[in-house]
Design a protein around this motif. Structure first.
Motif, mmCIF file in Angstrom:
data_model
loop_
_atom_site.group_PDB
_atom_site.id
_atom_site.type_symbol
_atom_site.label_atom_id
_atom_site.label_comp_id
_atom_site.label_asym_id
_atom_site.label_seq_id
_atom_site.Cartn_x
_atom_site.Cartn_y
_atom_site.Cartn_z
ATOM 1 N N THR A 170 0.835 -1.205 0.000
ATOM 2 C CA THR A 170 0.000 0.000 0.000
ATOM 3 C C THR A 170 0.869 1.254 0.000
ATOM 4 O OG1 THR A 170 -1.783 -1.157 1.180
ATOM 5 C CG2 THR A 170 -1.807 1.254 1.241
ATOM 6 N N HIS A 173 2.359 2.360 -3.232
ATOM 7 C CA HIS A 173 1.400 2.850 -4.232
ATOM 8 C C HIS A 173 1.087 1.800 -5.297
ATOM 9 C CE1 HIS A 173 1.864 6.876 -2.537
ATOM 10 N NE2 HIS A 173 3.177 6.723 -2.633
ATOM 11 N N GLU A 174 1.127 0.534 -4.923
ATOM 12 C CA GLU A 174 0.760 -0.498 -5.890
ATOM 13 C C GLU A 174 -0.743 -0.448 -6.171
ATOM 14 O OE1 GLU A 174 2.212 -4.414 -5.036
ATOM 15 O OE2 GLU A 174 4.191 -3.702 -4.404
ATOM 16 N N ASP A 175 -1.121 -0.869 -7.354
ATOM 17 C CA ASP A 175 -2.527 -0.893 -7.743
ATOM 18 C C ASP A 175 -3.323 -1.771 -6.785
ATOM 19 O OD1 ASP A 175 -4.718 -0.557 -9.903
ATOM 20 O OD2 ASP A 175 -4.599 -2.731 -9.589
ATOM 21 N N ASP A 177 -6.004 -3.590 -7.008
ATOM 22 C CA ASP A 177 -6.369 -4.915 -7.506
ATOM 23 C C ASP A 177 -5.152 -5.832 -7.551
ATOM 24 O OD1 ASP A 177 -9.034 -4.240 -7.805
ATOM 25 O OD2 ASP A 177 -8.805 -3.639 -9.903
ATOM 26 N N ALA A 178 -4.000 -5.272 -7.923
ATOM 27 C CA ALA A 178 -2.767 -6.058 -7.941
ATOM 28 C C ALA A 178 -2.361 -6.447 -6.524
ATOM 29 C CB ALA A 178 -1.652 -5.262 -8.614
#
Length: 206
Positions: A170, A173-175, A177-178
């Motif tokens: 988190t 800044h990962e997507d 949904d990923a």
């Protein structure tokens, strides 16, 4: 006092408590946990300082307002497991379901909130305490003996590792949904590592 009046009073208490928590969280995210005072929160919520402390004995609990559910969650899952189901199987099933619904109790709280916790030594310490309390509650549910404490350490440990992984992703800044897909895969692997040791432990009688 009538039943209806009591119901309205309790609803008003819940609404006030939630309003205080919501204003506090907004201020914590904007200013930082340590820099936000009880007076700031009371002013934002338009209540007296005493009202804030009456609803929340600890400032940390205004930020971590799911703390009671968090501490009780693993024990509650094991308590409610189906006949023929092990503690491990119940916890794995519940965790994967929580990932699907992006449950904030397992850490899906968004980057600003997660950053606010990570930047606060007080909240990091409090979160560590809550993890420990959750493990203790699980051990008690499993019987409290040596086997129960060892099993609880392992099972709660998986949740702690997955919580940390979700936090890391988190903050990077990962997507979303990923992140959920990666967490689901990690959970399947992590719980699988415990299968040989705890797959047959604490199976509820049919």
């Amino acid at each position: 006092m009538s039943t209806d009046a009591l119901g309205l009073r309790e609803q008003k208490k819940r609404e006030t408590r939630q309003a205080i928590s919501d204003h506090a969280t907004r201020l914590f995210v904007e200013r930082g946990f340590e820099r936000t005072t009880i007076s700031d929160i009371a002013a934002a919520a338009r209540v007296a300082k005493m009202t804030v402390t009456n609803y929340f004995s600890r400032k940390e609990d205004m930020a971590l307002d799911h703390h009671e559910e968090f501490v009780a969650s693993l024990a509650a899952t094991v308590r409610g497991r189906a006949a023929g189901q092990s503690a491990l199987a119940a916890l794995r099933e519940a965790f994967l379901a929580a990932v699907e619904r992006r449950d904030p109790v397992i850490g899906f709280a968004g980057e600003p909130f997660t950053r606010m916790i990570a930047d606060s030594p007080t909240l990091v310490a409090r979160l560590r305490e809550l993890h420990e309390q959750r493990e203790e509650a699980l051990a008690a549910e499993l019987g409290g003996d040596l086997d129960a404490r060892v099993a609880a350490s392992a099972l709660a440990g998986v949740h702690r590792v997955l919580f940390a992984d979700l936090t890391r992703r988190t903050l990077a800044h990962e997507d979303p949904d990923a992140v959920a897909a990666a967490l689901k895969e990690a959970a399947t692997t992590a719980f699988g590592l415990l299968e040989s040791s705890f797959g047959g432990y604490a199976v509820r009688a049919v």
